[in-house]
Write a protein that holds these residues in place. Structure first.
Motif, mmCIF file in Angstrom:
data_model
loop_
_atom_site.group_PDB
_atom_site.id
_atom_site.type_symbol
_atom_site.label_atom_id
_atom_site.label_comp_id
_atom_site.label_asym_id
_atom_site.label_seq_id
_atom_site.Cartn_x
_atom_site.Cartn_y
_atom_site.Cartn_z
ATOM 1 N N GLN A 59 0.816 -1.205 0.000
ATOM 2 C CA GLN A 59 0.000 0.000 0.000
ATOM 3 C C GLN A 59 0.858 1.267 0.000
ATOM 4 O OE1 GLN A 59 -3.562 -0.151 2.382
ATOM 5 N NE2 GLN A 59 -3.451 2.029 2.826
ATOM 6 N N GLN A 60 1.933 1.282 0.766
ATOM 7 C CA GLN A 60 2.776 2.472 0.825
ATOM 8 C C GLN A 60 3.480 2.726 -0.506
ATOM 9 O OE1 GLN A 60 2.825 4.813 3.299
ATOM 10 N NE2 GLN A 60 3.929 5.933 1.717
ATOM 11 N N VAL A 61 3.904 1.672 -1.170
ATOM 12 C CA VAL A 61 4.538 1.813 -2.491
ATOM 13 C C VAL A 61 3.522 2.394 -3.481
ATOM 14 C CG1 VAL A 61 5.572 0.539 -4.429
ATOM 15 C CG2 VAL A 61 6.224 -0.019 -2.071
ATOM 16 N N LEU A 62 2.292 1.902 -3.430
ATOM 17 C CA LEU A 62 1.236 2.411 -4.304
ATOM 18 C C LEU A 62 0.976 3.889 -4.031
ATOM 19 C CD1 LEU A 62 -0.903 1.902 -6.487
ATOM 20 C CD2 LEU A 62 -2.422 1.049 -4.666
ATOM 21 N N ALA A 63 0.925 4.266 -2.760
ATOM 22 C CA ALA A 63 0.718 5.681 -2.402
ATOM 23 C C ALA A 63 1.816 6.545 -3.001
ATOM 24 C CB ALA A 63 0.670 5.849 -0.880
ATOM 25 N N SER A 71 -3.573 8.852 3.709
ATOM 26 C CA SER A 71 -5.000 8.978 4.003
ATOM 27 C C SER A 71 -5.844 8.960 2.728
ATOM 28 C CB SER A 71 -5.252 10.267 4.786
ATOM 29 O OG SER A 71 -6.616 10.470 4.987
ATOM 30 N N ARG A 72 -5.408 9.707 1.730
ATOM 31 C CA ARG A 72 -6.170 9.749 0.474
ATOM 32 C C ARG A 72 -6.251 8.360 -0.145
ATOM 33 N NH1 ARG A 72 -4.964 13.047 -5.181
ATOM 34 N NH2 ARG A 72 -6.798 12.248 -6.248
ATOM 35 N N LEU A 73 -5.111 7.666 -0.198
ATOM 36 C CA LEU A 73 -5.117 6.329 -0.787
ATOM 37 C C LEU A 73 -5.978 5.380 0.038
ATOM 38 C CD1 LEU A 73 -4.159 4.382 -2.972
ATOM 39 C CD2 LEU A 73 -2.243 3.803 -1.471
ATOM 40 N N SER A 74 -5.896 5.481 1.346
ATOM 41 C CA SER A 74 -6.676 4.600 2.211
ATOM 42 C C SER A 74 -8.173 4.755 1.948
ATOM 43 C CB SER A 74 -6.358 4.891 3.673
ATOM 44 O OG SER A 74 -7.085 4.020 4.504
ATOM 45 N N HIS A 75 -8.635 5.995 1.842
ATOM 46 C CA HIS A 75 -10.053 6.235 1.550
ATOM 47 C C HIS A 75 -10.433 5.690 0.171
ATOM 48 C CE1 HIS A 75 -11.047 8.487 5.113
ATOM 49 N NE2 HIS A 75 -9.995 9.259 4.944
ATOM 50 N N GLN A 76 -9.554 5.902 -0.814
ATOM 51 C CA GLN A 76 -9.821 5.399 -2.168
ATOM 52 C C GLN A 76 -9.897 3.875 -2.161
ATOM 53 O OE1 GLN A 76 -10.318 7.221 -5.204
ATOM 54 N NE2 GLN A 76 -11.019 5.198 -5.750
ATOM 55 N N ARG A 79 -13.159 2.479 -0.713
ATOM 56 C CA ARG A 79 -14.258 2.516 -1.691
ATOM 57 C C ARG A 79 -14.092 1.419 -2.740
ATOM 58 N NH1 ARG A 79 -13.174 8.030 -0.900
ATOM 59 N NH2 ARG A 79 -11.935 8.173 -2.776
ATOM 60 N N MET A 80 -12.873 1.190 -3.186
ATOM 61 C CA MET A 80 -12.626 0.180 -4.210
ATOM 62 C C MET A 80 -12.824 -1.231 -3.661
ATOM 63 S SD MET A 80 -9.387 1.921 -6.158
ATOM 64 C CE MET A 80 -9.299 0.680 -7.469
ATOM 65 N N LYS A 81 -12.487 -1.444 -2.405
ATOM 66 C CA LYS A 81 -12.715 -2.753 -1.781
ATOM 67 C C LYS A 81 -14.212 -3.023 -1.673
ATOM 68 C CE LYS A 81 -11.761 -5.575 2.215
ATOM 69 N NZ LYS A 81 -11.356 -5.620 3.607
#
Length: 148
Positions: A59-63, A71-76, A79-81
């Motif tokens: 996840q951190q690499v993707l961010a 935080s932005r990636l986590s929220h995205q 929603r995608m999950k």
């Protein structure tokens, strides 16, 4: 830090740069969304997972790749999950793996030709070869680290 404001010319350059990118990204995102239901952000996440991560990525690499904060990636991703486009897997050591699902891959496969056609129509076909080369050169310059 300088207190000097941007000159009218500098403002024109800044606004042209911003509007150019925003306009094309909005058009391409709208085309993808209208055809597949994926948002531009979802397409960006899925395409990076598939192309760079071969279907999974920390996840951190993707961010970092997205240029987004955690935080932005986590929220995205939440929603995608919920839409079953990705899964999150904890691997221990506070590491979370983001994994592309079959549905996510199918949606991405459906969106790729739409993306390609939209990029061609909204960007590439509107520019000369020389203008495209200039954009690539400018992008390479702006992408360089100033400290190097």
């Amino acid at each position: 830090m300088s207190d000097k404001l941007l000159s009218p010319r500098e403002l024109r350059v800044w606004h042209a740069f911003k509007l150019m990118g925003e306009d094309v990204l909005t058009r391409v995102g709208r085309d993808i969304s209208d055809a597949t239901g994926l948002s531009g952000s979802e397409f960006g996440v899925l395409s990076r997972l598939a192309a760079i991560g071969k279907g999974e990525m920390r996840q951190q690499v993707l961010a970092n790749m997205m240029g987004w904060d955690k935080s932005r990636l986590s929220h995205q991703l939440t929603r995608m999950k919920a839409r079953k486009l990705i899964e999150r897997r904890s691997t221990g050591n506070n590491t979370v793996l983001v994994v592309l699902t079959r549905l996510g891959q199918q949606k991405l496969d459906d969106a790729r030709p739409i993306h390609a056609e939209s990029v061609r129509r909204n960007l590439l076909s509107r520019l000369t070869s020389e203008q495209i080369d200039a954009i690539v050169r400018v992008s390479n310059i702006l992408g360089e680290d100033e400290d190097e």
